[in-house]
Write a protein that holds these residues in place. Structure first.
Motif, PDB file in Angstrom:
ATOM      1  N   GLY A   1      44.835  45.860  43.454  1.00  0.00           N
ATOM      2  CA  GLY A   1      45.145  44.220  43.284  1.00  0.00           C
ATOM      3  C   GLY A   1      46.473  44.256  42.432  1.00  0.00           C
ATOM      4  N   GLY A   2      47.297  45.196  42.633  1.00  0.00           N
ATOM      5  CA  GLY A   2      48.451  45.090  41.758  1.00  0.00           C
ATOM      6  C   GLY A   2      48.378  45.150  40.180  1.00  0.00           C
ATOM      7  N   LYS A   3      49.332  44.712  39.672  1.00  0.00           N
ATOM      8  CA  LYS A   3      49.451  44.721  38.115  1.00  0.00           C
ATOM      9  C   LYS A   3      48.339  43.832  37.627  1.00  0.00           C
ATOM     10  CE  LYS A   3      53.207  47.447  37.971  1.00  0.00           C
ATOM     11  NZ  LYS A   3      53.351  47.611  39.383  1.00  0.00           N
ATOM     12  N   ASP A   4      47.792  42.839  38.156  1.00  0.00           N
ATOM     13  CA  ASP A   4      46.593  42.183  37.695  1.00  0.00           C
ATOM     14  C   ASP A   4      45.148  42.890  37.063  1.00  0.00           C
ATOM     15  OD1 ASP A   4      48.081  40.023  38.136  1.00  0.00           O
ATOM     16  OD2 ASP A   4      47.253  39.604  40.105  1.00  0.00           O
ATOM     17  N   ASP A   5      45.201  44.109  37.540  1.00  0.00           N
ATOM     18  CA  ASP A   5      44.222  45.224  37.080  1.00  0.00           C
ATOM     19  C   ASP A   5      42.764  44.446  37.448  1.00  0.00           C
ATOM     20  OD1 ASP A   5      45.890  46.964  36.235  1.00  0.00           O
ATOM     21  OD2 ASP A   5      45.746  46.513  34.087  1.00  0.00           O
ATOM     22  N   LYS A   6      42.630  43.704  38.523  1.00  0.00           N
ATOM     23  CA  LYS A   6      41.511  43.039  38.870  1.00  0.00           C
ATOM     24  C   LYS A   6      40.433  43.829  39.217  1.00  0.00           C
ATOM     25  CE  LYS A   6      40.320  38.390  40.655  1.00  0.00           C
ATOM     26  NZ  LYS A   6      40.845  37.479  41.674  1.00  0.00           N
ATOM     27  N   TYR A   7      40.832  44.910  40.184  1.00  0.00           N
ATOM     28  CA  TYR A   7      39.572  46.007  40.798  1.00  0.00           C
ATOM     29  C   TYR A   7      39.909  47.228  40.439  1.00  0.00           C
ATOM     30  CZ  TYR A   7      39.106  41.303  43.520  1.00  0.00           C
ATOM     31  OH  TYR A   7      38.916  40.176  43.622  1.00  0.00           O
ATOM     32  N   PHE A   8      38.634  48.065  40.532  1.00  0.00           N
ATOM     33  CA  PHE A   8      39.029  49.458  40.517  1.00  0.00           C
ATOM     34  C   PHE A   8      37.773  50.003  41.377  1.00  0.00           C
ATOM     35  CE2 PHE A   8      36.356  48.532  36.762  1.00  0.00           C
ATOM     36  CZ  PHE A   8      35.593  49.414  36.607  1.00  0.00           C
ATOM     37  N   ALA A   9      37.685  51.077  42.078  1.00  0.00           N
ATOM     38  CA  ALA A   9      36.861  51.552  42.815  1.00  0.00           C
ATOM     39  C   ALA A   9      36.703  53.153  42.989  1.00  0.00           C
ATOM     40  CB  ALA A   9      37.290  51.251  44.378  1.00  0.00           C
ATOM     41  N   LYS A  10      35.691  53.684  43.267  1.00  0.00           N
ATOM     42  CA  LYS A  10      35.568  55.035  43.353  1.00  0.00           C
ATOM     43  C   LYS A  10      34.635  55.390  44.488  1.00  0.00           C
ATOM     44  CE  LYS A  10      31.028  56.001  40.987  1.00  0.00           C
ATOM     45  NZ  LYS A  10      30.538  56.850  42.057  1.00  0.00           N
ATOM     46  N   ILE A  11      34.901  56.533  45.174  1.00  0.00           N
ATOM     47  CA  ILE A  11      34.534  57.168  46.504  1.00  0.00           C
ATOM     48  C   ILE A  11      33.034  57.764  46.031  1.00  0.00           C
ATOM     49  CG2 ILE A  11      35.629  59.318  46.517  1.00  0.00           C
ATOM     50  CD1 ILE A  11      35.951  58.745  49.782  1.00  0.00           C
ATOM     51  N   GLY A  12      32.138  57.530  46.898  1.00  0.00           N
ATOM     52  CA  GLY A  12      30.683  58.271  46.522  1.00  0.00           C
ATOM     53  C   GLY A  12      30.268  58.737  48.025  1.00  0.00           C
ATOM     54  N   LYS A  13      29.057  59.253  47.899  1.00  0.00           N
ATOM     55  CA  LYS A  13      28.567  59.838  49.004  1.00  0.00           C
ATOM     56  C   LYS A  13      28.211  58.568  50.078  1.00  0.00           C
ATOM     57  CE  LYS A  13      25.371  63.026  50.735  1.00  0.00           C
ATOM     58  NZ  LYS A  13      24.000  64.184  50.334  1.00  0.00           N
ATOM     59  N   ASN A  14      28.962  58.508  51.078  1.00  0.00           N
ATOM     60  CA  ASN A  14      28.594  57.471  52.256  1.00  0.00           C
ATOM     61  C   ASN A  14      28.962  55.872  51.870  1.00  0.00           C
ATOM     62  OD1 ASN A  14      27.901  59.597  54.329  1.00  0.00           O
ATOM     63  ND2 ASN A  14      25.754  59.568  53.292  1.00  0.00           N
ATOM     64  N   MET A  15      29.876  55.857  50.679  1.00  0.00           N
ATOM     65  CA  MET A  15      30.061  54.561  50.167  1.00  0.00           C
ATOM     66  C   MET A  15      31.110  54.621  49.316  1.00  0.00           C
ATOM     67  SD  MET A  15      27.019  54.201  47.188  1.00  0.00           S
ATOM     68  CE  MET A  15      26.951  55.357  45.853  1.00  0.00           C
ATOM     69  N   ILE A  16      31.682  53.294  49.132  1.00  0.00           N
ATOM     70  CA  ILE A  16      32.828  53.437  48.211  1.00  0.00           C
ATOM     71  C   ILE A  16      32.599  51.971  47.404  1.00  0.00           C
ATOM     72  CG2 ILE A  16      35.203  52.245  47.855  1.00  0.00           C
ATOM     73  CD1 ILE A  16      36.104  53.511  50.497  1.00  0.00           C
ATOM     74  N   SER A  17      32.461  52.282  45.989  1.00  0.00           N
ATOM     75  CA  SER A  17      31.967  51.324  45.063  1.00  0.00           C
ATOM     76  C   SER A  17      33.011  50.697  44.363  1.00  0.00           C
ATOM     77  CB  SER A  17      30.947  52.032  43.863  1.00  0.00           C
ATOM     78  OG  SER A  17      29.984  52.732  44.542  1.00  0.00           O
ATOM     79  N   VAL A  18      33.321  49.189  44.684  1.00  0.00           N
ATOM     80  CA  VAL A  18      34.435  48.328  44.156  1.00  0.00           C
ATOM     81  C   VAL A  18      33.619  47.758  43.158  1.00  0.00           C
ATOM     82  CG1 VAL A  18      36.120  46.745  44.560  1.00  0.00           C
ATOM     83  CG2 VAL A  18      35.369  48.349  46.527  1.00  0.00           C
ATOM     84  N   TYR A  19      34.561  47.801  41.990  1.00  0.00           N
ATOM     85  CA  TYR A  19      34.059  47.092  40.650  1.00  0.00           C
ATOM     86  C   TYR A  19      35.086  45.999  40.498  1.00  0.00           C
ATOM     87  CZ  TYR A  19      31.140  51.016  40.118  1.00  0.00           C
ATOM     88  OH  TYR A  19      29.911  52.055  40.051  1.00  0.00           O
ATOM     89  N   GLU A  20      34.804  44.856  39.649  1.00  0.00           N
ATOM     90  CA  GLU A  20      35.974  43.821  39.228  1.00  0.00           C
ATOM     91  C   GLU A  20      35.950  43.942  37.534  1.00  0.00           C
ATOM     92  OE1 GLU A  20      34.601  40.954  37.819  1.00  0.00           O
ATOM     93  OE2 GLU A  20      32.535  40.981  38.255  1.00  0.00           O
ATOM     94  N   THR A  21      37.028  43.458  37.115  1.00  0.00           N
ATOM     95  CA  THR A  21      37.213  43.845  35.734  1.00  0.00           C
ATOM     96  C   THR A  21      36.622  42.482  34.768  1.00  0.00           C
ATOM     97  OG1 THR A  21      39.526  43.139  35.870  1.00  0.00           O
ATOM     98  CG2 THR A  21      38.766  45.585  35.893  1.00  0.00           C
ATOM     99  N   GLU A  22      36.404  41.424  35.512  1.00  0.00           N
ATOM    100  CA  GLU A  22      35.706  40.234  34.897  1.00  0.00           C
ATOM    101  C   GLU A  22      34.563  40.660  34.016  1.00  0.00           C
ATOM    102  OE1 GLU A  22      34.951  35.420  35.472  1.00  0.00           O
ATOM    103  OE2 GLU A  22      35.777  36.624  37.122  1.00  0.00           O
TER     104      GLU A  22
END
Length: 766
Positions: free
Chosen positions: A374-395
């Motif tokens: 999400g650029g410099k807004d630091d709105k999202y972060f994610a990690k890779i897992g087994k058979n999935m990608i977990s995306v989190y929002e910072t709100e």
């Protein structure tokens, strides 16, 4: 006193739940006093008569004495801590007392625990120990849960003593408000906080209004009149920050501190903070005139840190050895708010849970575990897992849509540098029946924008261009015989309609790809390909001469001793480098003119880093790889060596990043076009510096000449003073002048040896 709901205690004066809550801190303070008094006097009793607490209570019971009714204040004891009796173990007592005094800062009070009978005591203690031992190391016998001696039930609170104050602070931060069940929500305080609670006045008074005091300007360094950049180095036990004073051909010291960090330092992405790493956690430093500590982040045994692109959050990582050697290391990851130091979210698990995708970090864990989007807004972060990608929002620091994105056997993903879009790679499945694929996913809708199926894939790597305009996918494919591989590129034009994809193959598709790099903010890229030790370097553009939207080849440089590419942050210029085993070969290349500006060498160079403006570049040799010639060189963008600094045990060199310019692209383009107009001021300053340096050189030569003449005159004076001595040694001859001597040649013959030899001869041979 009688037990009050939720483990609180109510005295005769307490008539309501509100009053009970008000008096609770004072009661807790009394509990603290009980601990202090319990440890200290009974140590004295032990020193005097070796009576244990149990024995003391037993003797009181046998004598019919209720200890709770005794007014301790009325007991007059002899003066002094030892009551006039010198203990044989006084030195040990002092050590224990020091340890106790230190331990108060390590202790927390956990209130609102269930009130349980004796038979459930061990179970409750085990639950509390399990919760709090995950945060830090609890001292031996450091968990104490008081019991009412009359009812043999717990009192609804406990004390936990950690090894360090940082662990106690972290435990308070993370478990205050922890919901054990519906009826029991933890209230956690530091034991030292009760002194503050005791000072709360009985009557409310309006808070004092303090005058506004502006904080330090953390970007003050950007206002340097000479427009210089800063860098930090670590050598031995010292960490130093310098200005790069290229005009005077030397670094200008800013700040120096010994043992500033225990492992490494790291600038935040916009250059606001300098982070240091310690056993107890991490810290950030900054300021206008000096580097002051701005915030601490408690995380015992932290090993790695990472900032979000906008500097709002700090991610810390630690790995802990398991008690069972067969188990994987336990990983703890905390995400802090940089300004407040508050833990926003934490993640725990085995190292195996965090080791999927990317190159290994520590103990096989891919780092960074969480990648920011999400650029410099630091709105999202994610990690890779087994058979999935977990995306989190910072709100809320929770999963987007409360679920992870399913992607069977996903191996890697990478965010766009500017937009909430990431590319993911999934390998072939079902023995090749299901092709590999690269997909572009947009967040938060998790919409698939584009997908490309790939066949016979052995490996895949993805590279975003810094503006997010292009994505290059390097694909290694098997030949039909499966005995060898060849390489090609899939080039995505992200900002164009329907995201067209173009395939690029090298002239010799069997060439091995050694390095790939996009031009920052540009449309060109460079590739090192071929066989070592002299591969080729090719340049390509995503724009053709006729602007037909086709990739075009610009040129190929043959037989370069190179294994790495380093673009200037402003583009246009590139360093083609041969690092480590290639002995530090450097070629400064102008991509606009497709010509070499300079070639040089920094023997055994291990690292290269451009300054954030693209004016200067640093090459360094760290002691991590080599023991000799440690230090760094500073070069101009066109390959002129400006100065060299040698440092023993040299570990790190990092330029301080700059935040993005506030100028619009149009304004930047206007400045570039009228650069001569703006550069007059700086050319005049450069000329002044040049004249100053020339004057300094002349002054230095004058000083050397004066020093030489002074030395000669001193010897002449000494020669004159010793004239009488020379005259005496010459039998009264007074002349020291060479021309007054007469040279004569004398021949001397010297008989060295005489020998006789008798020769025999026959008669008639005369």
């Amino acid at each position: 006193m009688e037990p009050c709901g939720e483990g609180r205690r109510r005295n005769d004066a307490c008539q309501s739940e509100v009053a009970c809550k008000m008096v609770a801190p004072f009661l807790a303070a009394q509990r603290v006093q009980i601990i202090v008094n319990e440890r200290k006097p009974y140590k004295r009793f032990l020193a005097m008569g070796e009576i244990s607490l149990t024995e003391l209570e037993a003797r009181a019971a046998a004598s019919g004495i209720d200890l709770s009714l005794i007014d301790i204040d009325s007991i007059k004891l002899p003066p002094g801590d030892d009551f006039g009796v010198i203990s044989d173990d006084e030195d040990i007592y002092q050590e224990e007392q020091m340890d106790f005094d230190y331990g108060l800062g390590n202790t927390i009070v956990v209130d609102n625990l269930p009130v349980v009978p004796k038979e459930k005591f061990d179970k409750l203690e085990g639950v509390i120990n399990k919760i709090y031992s995950q945060i830090g190391v609890i001292k031996e016998d450091g968990l104490w849960m008081p019991v009412d001696p009359g009812t043999q039930r717990t009192l609804g609170y406990c004390f936990i003593e950690y090894n360090t104050p940082q662990e106690a602070e972290l435990a308070k931060e993370k478990t205050n408000g922890y919901k054990l069940d519906r009826a029991h929500v933890f209230a956690v305080n530091m034991i030292e906080d009760f002194n503050r609670f005791m000072k709360v006045p009985d009557e409310w008074a309006p808070p004092e209004i303090r005058p506004y005091v502006p904080g330090e300007n953390l970007q003050h360094w950007l206002t340097d009149e000479k427009a210089r950049d800063q860098f930090v180095i670590r050598a031995g036990s010292d960490t130093e920050v310098f200005w790069n004073d290229a005009r005077h051909l030397k670094p200008d010291p800013v700040y120096k501190r010994a043992y500033w960090t225990e492992s490494f330092v790291q600038w935040s992405p916009l250059g606001t903070y300098l982070a240091t790493v310690h056993r107890q956690g991490a810290a950030v430093w900054g300021g206008s005139s000096a580097f002051n500590r701005l915030m601490r982040y408690a995380h015992p045994q932290v090993k790695l840190i990472d900032f979000s692109p906008g500097e709002k959050y700090l991610v810390t990582y630690s790995s802990h050895e398991p008690s069972n050697p067969r188990d994987a290391n336990r990983v703890v990851i905390n995400i802090f708010d940089v300004r407040t130091g508050k833990v926003m979210r934490d993640f725990k698990g085995s190292a195996d849970e965090f080791s999927i995708g990317g190159a290994g970090g520590v103990a096989g864990v891919s780092w960074p575990v969480f990648r920011w989007g999400g650029g410099k807004d630091d709105k999202y972060f994610a990690k890779i897992g087994k058979n999935m990608i977990s995306v989190y929002e910072t709100e809320t620091f929770s999963l987007v849509d409360k679920k992870s994105l399913k992607a069977e056997n996903v191996l890697d993903f990478i965010w766009s540098p500017t937009d909430p879009i990431f590319a993911l790679f999934v390998p072939e499945l079902g023995g090749g029946n299901q092709p590999a694929r690269v997909s572009l996913i947009q967040i938060p809708g998790k919409e698939e924008l584009r997908q490309k199926n790939l066949f016979s894939v052995s490996d895949c790597k993805m590279y975003w261009q810094s503006n997010g305009d292009y994505l290059a996918v390097k694909v290694d494919r098997y030949t039909k015989t499966k005995k060898s591989t060849y390489t090609g590129f899939e080039l995505f034009r992200i900002k164009e309609r329907d995201i067209p994809i173009e395939v690029l193959e090298l002239d010799n598709k069997n060439d091995k790809i050694i390095a790939f790099a996009w031009e920052p903010k540009g449309h060109r890229f460079a590739v090192v390909h071929g066989d070592s030790p002299r591969p080729d370097v090719s340049f390509y553009s995503m724009r053709s001469a006729h602007n037909t939207g086709r990739v075009s080849k610009l040129t190929t440089l043959k037989g370069k001793q190179a294994n790495a590419l380093f673009w200037s942050p402003s583009g246009h210029y590139l360093i083609i480098a041969g690092l480590k085993g290639f002995n530090g070969q450097l070629e400064f290349y102008n991509v606009d003119e497709l010509e070499t500006m300079a070639t040089a060498e920094h023997f055994m160079a291990t690292d290269i880093e451009w300054d954030p403006t693209g004016r200067y570049v640093a090459t360094s040799v760290t002691s991590v790889h080599h023991d000799m010639e440690n230090g760094f060189n500073i070069w101009s963008f066109n390959g002129k060596l400006l100065y060299r600094t040698l440092k023993d045990h040299f570990f790190q060199f990092l330029w301080r990043p700059r935040p993005p310019s506030f100028l619009s692209p149009e304004k930047e383009e206007e400045i570039a076009k009228n650069l001569k107009k703006y550069s007059k001021k700086y050319e005049a300053e450069d000329q002044d510096v040049s004249l100053q340096l020339s004057e300094q050189d002349r002054e230095k030569r004058r000083m050397l000449k004066d020093e030489w003449e002074k030395w000669v005159n001193e010897w002449k004076l000494l020669h004159e003073e010793e004239k009488l001595q020379r005259q005496a040694l010459r039998d009264g001859e007074a002349s020291d002048e060479e021309e007054e001597y007469e040279a004569k040649e004398v021949e001397v013959e010297e008989l060295l040896d005489v020998s006789e030899e008798i020769l025999s001869f026959e008669y008639g041979q005369e």
